[in-house]
Design a protein around this motif. Structure first.
Motif, PDB file in Angstrom:
ATOM      1  N   THR A 170       6.664  46.553  23.115  1.00  0.00           N
ATOM      2  CA  THR A 170       6.571  47.190  21.801  1.00  0.00           C
ATOM      3  C   THR A 170       6.012  48.592  21.939  1.00  0.00           C
ATOM      4  N   ILE A 171       6.731  49.550  21.372  1.00  0.00           N
ATOM      5  CA  ILE A 171       6.305  50.953  21.384  1.00  0.00           C
ATOM      6  C   ILE A 171       5.921  51.359  19.968  1.00  0.00           C
ATOM      7  N   GLY A 172       4.744  51.963  19.829  1.00  0.00           N
ATOM      8  CA  GLY A 172       4.303  52.470  18.540  1.00  0.00           C
ATOM      9  C   GLY A 172       4.447  53.979  18.464  1.00  0.00           C
ATOM     10  N   PHE A 173       5.032  54.477  17.368  1.00  0.00           N
ATOM     11  CA  PHE A 173       5.110  55.924  17.151  1.00  0.00           C
ATOM     12  C   PHE A 173       4.977  56.207  15.662  1.00  0.00           C
ATOM     13  N   ASN A 174       4.859  57.489  15.305  1.00  0.00           N
ATOM     14  CA  ASN A 174       4.485  57.795  13.923  1.00  0.00           C
ATOM     15  C   ASN A 174       5.622  57.728  12.906  1.00  0.00           C
ATOM     16  N   SER A 175       6.870  57.774  13.329  1.00  0.00           N
ATOM     17  CA  SER A 175       7.968  57.593  12.379  1.00  0.00           C
ATOM     18  C   SER A 175       9.294  57.503  13.117  1.00  0.00           C
ATOM     19  N   PHE A 176      10.251  56.837  12.480  1.00  0.00           N
ATOM     20  CA  PHE A 176      11.617  56.844  12.977  1.00  0.00           C
ATOM     21  C   PHE A 176      12.276  58.166  12.599  1.00  0.00           C
ATOM     22  N   GLY A 177      13.296  58.541  13.357  1.00  0.00           N
ATOM     23  CA  GLY A 177      14.093  59.706  13.024  1.00  0.00           C
ATOM     24  C   GLY A 177      13.521  61.019  13.476  1.00  0.00           C
ATOM     25  N   ALA A 178      12.406  60.991  14.203  1.00  0.00           N
ATOM     26  CA  ALA A 178      11.767  62.237  14.619  1.00  0.00           C
ATOM     27  C   ALA A 178      11.749  62.340  16.140  1.00  0.00           C
ATOM     28  N   THR A 196      17.738  48.640  23.386  1.00  0.00           N
ATOM     29  CA  THR A 196      17.866  47.563  22.403  1.00  0.00           C
ATOM     30  C   THR A 196      16.907  46.419  22.716  1.00  0.00           C
ATOM     31  N   LYS A 197      16.338  46.425  23.898  1.00  0.00           N
ATOM     32  CA  LYS A 197      15.369  45.390  24.289  1.00  0.00           C
ATOM     33  C   LYS A 197      13.922  45.818  24.028  1.00  0.00           C
ATOM     34  N   ILE A 198      13.753  46.942  23.364  1.00  0.00           N
ATOM     35  CA  ILE A 198      12.415  47.452  23.043  1.00  0.00           C
ATOM     36  C   ILE A 198      12.186  47.357  21.541  1.00  0.00           C
ATOM     37  N   ASN A 199      10.999  46.933  21.157  1.00  0.00           N
ATOM     38  CA  ASN A 199      10.619  46.853  19.747  1.00  0.00           C
ATOM     39  C   ASN A 199       9.862  48.119  19.366  1.00  0.00           C
ATOM     40  N   PHE A 200      10.436  48.899  18.466  1.00  0.00           N
ATOM     41  CA  PHE A 200       9.795  50.135  18.011  1.00  0.00           C
ATOM     42  C   PHE A 200       9.141  49.890  16.648  1.00  0.00           C
ATOM     43  N   VAL A 201       7.867  50.256  16.521  1.00  0.00           N
ATOM     44  CA  VAL A 201       7.146  50.063  15.267  1.00  0.00           C
ATOM     45  C   VAL A 201       6.447  51.360  14.870  1.00  0.00           C
ATOM     46  N   VAL A 202       6.278  51.563  13.570  1.00  0.00           N
ATOM     47  CA  VAL A 202       5.635  52.780  13.063  1.00  0.00           C
ATOM     48  C   VAL A 202       4.128  52.563  12.936  1.00  0.00           C
ATOM     49  N   ILE A 203       3.370  53.413  13.623  1.00  0.00           N
ATOM     50  CA  ILE A 203       1.914  53.402  13.577  1.00  0.00           C
ATOM     51  C   ILE A 203       1.445  54.843  13.366  1.00  0.00           C
ATOM     52  N   PRO A 204       0.647  55.148  12.352  1.00  0.00           N
ATOM     53  CA  PRO A 204       0.147  56.520  12.182  1.00  0.00           C
ATOM     54  C   PRO A 204      -0.606  56.978  13.425  1.00  0.00           C
TER      55      PRO A 204
END
Length: 360
Positions: A170-178, A196-204
């Protein structure tokens, strides 16, 4: 935990401190909206940007034009320009409208709920492609090896050291599309990773380091100034920066303005762009003093505040924009020919762009 933001001082408050800062800056170098309704928007051919549905409402304080801007915990030139007095002598002032989550900033600029915002190029391109009314008016941050735009961290005991190790994680980043999404996916694919095997989640950004430490993410992509805190965390290790991934080409973090504000208040736009350029040049020449001002603003220990670097004179250049147009097309997010580089930005309001020797 969210960081408490000190309220910006009213215009004219603390005159001696303001004057001292202004004098120092002159010697050293030549801003929560919750649940805002997003209204529809449309584009018109040519001109600076598309016309919105109705006339823009421009707030004034006396004879001063107040532009609406987020009041976020960040390293931001609007806040620094205000602190350094670069809006003094102009008819333009920031009107801080509260904290706005990063993913909302460009949509709200595009509809005129706020007048200016700073977010990455791919978000602007995508907004313009969908008919949003905005245009980049000033370049912002740039990536240097010693001052990256974003950094990549894992726990020391995670066993993650190579791109391929991130599959199933799981990778955390501040927003999709950036930048964090597209620069990262491009790099991982280049290194044989099935994204496609990585879970991307939004974290401030301000919560990303703690979320990684507690094991809720496996890799955190963190922007300055908060990346410095992760650098100093004993249980974390930095794998890469965006400079390692693309040499800094994707690191320009520009300032965009609502199209109707641009058309109706060109002098105010110029005031803002000039103030931003002065502040960016000041930061480049006074990195430690800039860190101290940001540390005070976001109430963070100075040792944990990462620095930023800015494009000289904030003159917008085309390669970083073309870079993201190409990425968006390759990701299937943008049809070929839908948006051209010239649709995205203008240097019309930056007097430094017109001077001999200005970088292109």
């Amino acid at each position: 935990m969210p960081i408490e933001m000190p309220s910006p001082s009213p215009a004219g408050a603390q005159p001696s401190r303001r004057l001292a800062l202004k004098a120092f800056a002159s010697v050293a170098s030549v801003a929560a909206i919750g649940g805002l309704a997003l209204s529809g928007c449309s584009r018109e051919d040519g001109g600076n940007a598309a016309a919105a549905g109705g006339p823009a409402v421009v707030k004034k304080t006396g004879d001063k034009i107040a532009f609406k801007y987020p009041n976020n915990p960040s390293f931001d030139l609007i806040y620094l320009a205000d602190e350094l007095g670069y809006f003094e002598g102009t008819n333009t002032r920031p009107d801080y409208v509260g904290k706005i989550a990063a993913p909302q900033i460009i949509p709200l600029v595009g509809t005129g709920e706020i007048d200016f915002g700073s977010r990455m190029v791919p978000l602007v391109i995508s907004a313009i492609a969908s008919g949003a009314d905005l245009r980049v008016v000033a370049a912002g941050g740039k990536t240097l090896q010693e001052a990256p735009h974003m950094k990549y961290f894992v726990r020391k005991d995670s066993g993650i050291r190579q791109p391929k190790d991130l599959e199933g994680k799981t990778i955390g980043f501040n927003s999709f599309g950036a930048c964090a999404e597209f620069v990262t996916k491009k790099y991982l694919r280049q290194n044989g990773v099935d994204v496609t095997k990585i879970n991307f989640v939004v974290i401030p950004d301000e919560q990303a380091e703690q979320t990684l430490v507690t094991g809720n993410t496996d890799l955190a992509i963190i922007h300055a100034p908060f990346s410095g805190r992760a650098d100093n965390a004993e249980t974390l290790v930095r794998l890469w920066s965006d400079y390692d991934l693309d040499g800094g080409l994707g690191g320009m973090a520009p300032y965009s303005a609502h199209g109707q504000f641009i058309r109706q208040q060109p002098e105010a736009v110029r005031d803002v762009v000039v103030a931003l350029a002065k502040a960016g040049n000041w930061v480049n020449a006074n990195t430690e003093d800039a860190r101290k001002l940001v540390a005070k603003r976001i109430n963070m220990d100075l040792k944990n505040v990462d620095r930023y670097a800015y494009v000289d004179d904030l003159v917008v250049t085309e390669p970083p924009i073309q870079y993201y147009i190409d990425i968006l097309q390759s990701e299937g997010k943008l049809a070929a020919g839908k948006v051209a580089v010239k649709d995205v930005y203008t240097n019309e309001f930056n007097p430094f762009a017109q001077q001999p020797g200005a970088k292109s």
